[in-house]
Design a protein around this motif. Structure first.
Motif, PDB file in Angstrom:
ATOM      1  N   ILE A   1      33.642  30.808  38.488  1.00  0.00           N
ATOM      2  CA  ILE A   1      32.437  30.587  39.286  1.00  0.00           C
ATOM      3  C   ILE A   1      32.792  29.736  40.499  1.00  0.00           C
ATOM      4  CG2 ILE A   1      30.075  29.723  39.309  1.00  0.00           C
ATOM      5  CD1 ILE A   1      30.070  30.175  36.240  1.00  0.00           C
ATOM      6  N   MET A   2      32.486  30.293  41.680  1.00  0.00           N
ATOM      7  CA  MET A   2      32.755  29.593  42.931  1.00  0.00           C
ATOM      8  C   MET A   2      31.649  28.574  43.210  1.00  0.00           C
ATOM      9  SD  MET A   2      34.264  32.659  45.309  1.00  0.00           S
ATOM     10  CE  MET A   2      33.436  34.076  44.610  1.00  0.00           C
ATOM     11  N   GLY A   3      31.882  27.697  44.179  1.00  0.00           N
ATOM     12  CA  GLY A   3      30.930  26.642  44.519  1.00  0.00           C
ATOM     13  C   GLY A   3      29.547  27.150  44.898  1.00  0.00           C
ATOM     14  N   GLY A   4      29.460  28.350  45.482  1.00  0.00           N
ATOM     15  CA  GLY A   4      28.179  28.929  45.865  1.00  0.00           C
ATOM     16  C   GLY A   4      27.518  29.722  44.750  1.00  0.00           C
ATOM     17  N   GLY A   5      28.156  29.787  43.571  1.00  0.00           N
ATOM     18  CA  GLY A   5      27.594  30.482  42.429  1.00  0.00           C
ATOM     19  C   GLY A   5      28.088  31.904  42.239  1.00  0.00           C
ATOM     20  N   GLN A   6      28.802  32.465  43.213  1.00  0.00           N
ATOM     21  CA  GLN A   6      29.317  33.822  43.064  1.00  0.00           C
ATOM     22  C   GLN A   6      30.435  33.831  42.016  1.00  0.00           C
ATOM     23  OE1 GLN A   6      29.247  32.186  45.990  1.00  0.00           O
ATOM     24  NE2 GLN A   6      27.593  33.198  47.084  1.00  0.00           N
ATOM     25  N   TRP A   7      30.628  34.998  41.424  1.00  0.00           N
ATOM     26  CA  TRP A   7      31.638  35.150  40.383  1.00  0.00           C
ATOM     27  C   TRP A   7      32.876  35.839  40.924  1.00  0.00           C
ATOM     28  CZ3 TRP A   7      28.982  37.034  35.238  1.00  0.00           C
ATOM     29  CH2 TRP A   7      28.051  36.080  34.828  1.00  0.00           C
ATOM     30  N   LEU A   8      34.028  35.380  40.470  1.00  0.00           N
ATOM     31  CA  LEU A   8      35.309  36.002  40.760  1.00  0.00           C
ATOM     32  C   LEU A   8      35.886  36.421  39.406  1.00  0.00           C
ATOM     33  CD1 LEU A   8      37.262  36.560  43.137  1.00  0.00           C
ATOM     34  CD2 LEU A   8      38.382  34.413  42.568  1.00  0.00           C
ATOM     35  N   PHE A   9      35.962  37.736  39.173  1.00  0.00           N
ATOM     36  CA  PHE A   9      36.491  38.266  37.926  1.00  0.00           C
ATOM     37  C   PHE A   9      38.009  38.390  38.045  1.00  0.00           C
ATOM     38  CE2 PHE A   9      32.133  39.544  37.844  1.00  0.00           C
ATOM     39  CZ  PHE A   9      31.773  39.674  36.510  1.00  0.00           C
ATOM     40  N   LEU A  10      38.723  37.847  37.092  1.00  0.00           N
ATOM     41  CA  LEU A  10      40.181  37.973  37.015  1.00  0.00           C
ATOM     42  C   LEU A  10      40.468  38.956  35.891  1.00  0.00           C
ATOM     43  CD1 LEU A  10      41.083  34.172  37.247  1.00  0.00           C
ATOM     44  CD2 LEU A  10      40.792  35.823  39.114  1.00  0.00           C
ATOM     45  N   LEU A  11      40.883  40.168  36.255  1.00  0.00           N
ATOM     46  CA  LEU A  11      41.035  41.239  35.274  1.00  0.00           C
ATOM     47  C   LEU A  11      42.495  41.597  35.056  1.00  0.00           C
ATOM     48  CD1 LEU A  11      38.127  43.502  36.511  1.00  0.00           C
ATOM     49  CD2 LEU A  11      38.115  41.869  34.612  1.00  0.00           C
ATOM     50  N   PRO A  12      42.883  41.813  33.768  1.00  0.00           N
ATOM     51  CA  PRO A  12      44.277  42.165  33.491  1.00  0.00           C
ATOM     52  C   PRO A  12      44.628  43.484  34.165  1.00  0.00           C
ATOM     53  CG  PRO A  12      42.908  42.465  31.532  1.00  0.00           C
ATOM     54  CD  PRO A  12      42.043  41.845  32.576  1.00  0.00           C
ATOM     55  N   SER A  13      45.798  43.493  34.787  1.00  0.00           N
ATOM     56  CA  SER A  13      46.248  44.673  35.520  1.00  0.00           C
ATOM     57  C   SER A  13      47.668  45.035  35.084  1.00  0.00           C
ATOM     58  CB  SER A  13      46.212  44.391  37.026  1.00  0.00           C
ATOM     59  OG  SER A  13      46.691  45.489  37.749  1.00  0.00           O
ATOM     60  N   PRO A  14      47.796  46.034  34.206  1.00  0.00           N
ATOM     61  CA  PRO A  14      49.143  46.459  33.805  1.00  0.00           C
ATOM     62  C   PRO A  14      49.941  46.889  35.037  1.00  0.00           C
ATOM     63  CG  PRO A  14      47.465  47.459  32.400  1.00  0.00           C
ATOM     64  CD  PRO A  14      46.746  46.798  33.549  1.00  0.00           C
ATOM     65  N   GLY A  15      51.149  46.394  35.148  1.00  0.00           N
ATOM     66  CA  GLY A  15      51.984  46.721  36.298  1.00  0.00           C
ATOM     67  C   GLY A  15      51.684  45.849  37.503  1.00  0.00           C
ATOM     68  N   MET A  16      50.676  45.067  37.460  1.00  0.00           N
ATOM     69  CA  MET A  16      50.240  44.112  38.482  1.00  0.00           C
ATOM     70  C   MET A  16      50.700  44.424  39.908  1.00  0.00           C
ATOM     71  SD  MET A  16      48.363  41.687  39.179  1.00  0.00           S
ATOM     72  CE  MET A  16      48.311  41.326  40.902  1.00  0.00           C
ATOM     73  N   THR A  17      49.848  45.065  40.661  1.00  0.00           N
ATOM     74  CA  THR A  17      50.063  45.291  42.081  1.00  0.00           C
ATOM     75  C   THR A  17      49.152  44.335  42.829  1.00  0.00           C
ATOM     76  OG1 THR A  17      50.569  47.617  41.725  1.00  0.00           O
ATOM     77  CG2 THR A  17      49.928  46.976  43.952  1.00  0.00           C
ATOM     78  N   PRO A  18      49.701  43.391  43.594  1.00  0.00           N
ATOM     79  CA  PRO A  18      48.859  42.414  44.303  1.00  0.00           C
ATOM     80  C   PRO A  18      47.870  43.090  45.257  1.00  0.00           C
ATOM     81  CG  PRO A  18      51.157  41.762  44.394  1.00  0.00           C
ATOM     82  CD  PRO A  18      51.117  43.151  43.831  1.00  0.00           C
TER      83      PRO A  18
END
Length: 145
Positions: free
Chosen positions: A52-69
């Motif tokens: 949760i950011m300071g303004g209340g918005q959500w940032l989802f951190l989702l698992p990514s197989p192979g992780m491409t930035p």
């Protein structure tokens, strides 16, 4: 609708964003420690994390197989057709100096210094530990501040 009529914007703001990460638990700890975001609930194995950011918005951190930035190359930013590794998200901050110090202390990639873009405010590009590239922006000070 005629050419002179303007359609009302049907989108108001970005409420949340979804970011690929290699390990949501490890990433959540970094986003909390370095960026000061708050973890909404404990991270369960195999699932993502909600920050949760300071303004209340959500940032989802989702698992990514192979992780491409999450970045992309563009020639529309650097000038004269030069290639630039672009950030897909720009965050607003009210203390870009503290953000820069926290990023530098964490050892993750950040620009060497905050850039003063005059009427466009202060700006700083940085990456999370998975290589997702972001920009932080601090609005210019108002007269009298």
């Amino acid at each position: 609708m005629t050419a002179t009529q303007t359609k009302k914007a049907l989108l108001n703001k970005i409420e949340c964003a979804y970011m690929p990460v290699s390990d949501p638990g490890v990433s959540a700890e970094w986003y909390e420690r370095v960026l000061g975001l708050k973890l909404r609930s404990p991270v369960k194995p195999g699932s993502g994390a909600i920050m949760i950011m300071g303004g209340g918005q959500w940032l989802f951190l989702l698992p990514s197989p192979g992780m491409t930035p999450l970045t992309f190359e563009t020639t529309g930013w650097a000038g004269e057709g030069e290639s630039f590794e672009m950030f897909p998200l720009c965050f607003e901050t009210d203390d870009i100096a503290a953000l820069h110090a926290s990023l530098a202390e964490s050892g993750t990639w950040t620009e060497a210094a905050v850039r003063d873009e005059g009427g466009c405010g202060l700006q700083l590009d940085f990456k999370d530990p998975d290589g997702n590239k972001y920009q932080a922006w601090q609005p210019p000070a108002q007269k009298g501040e």
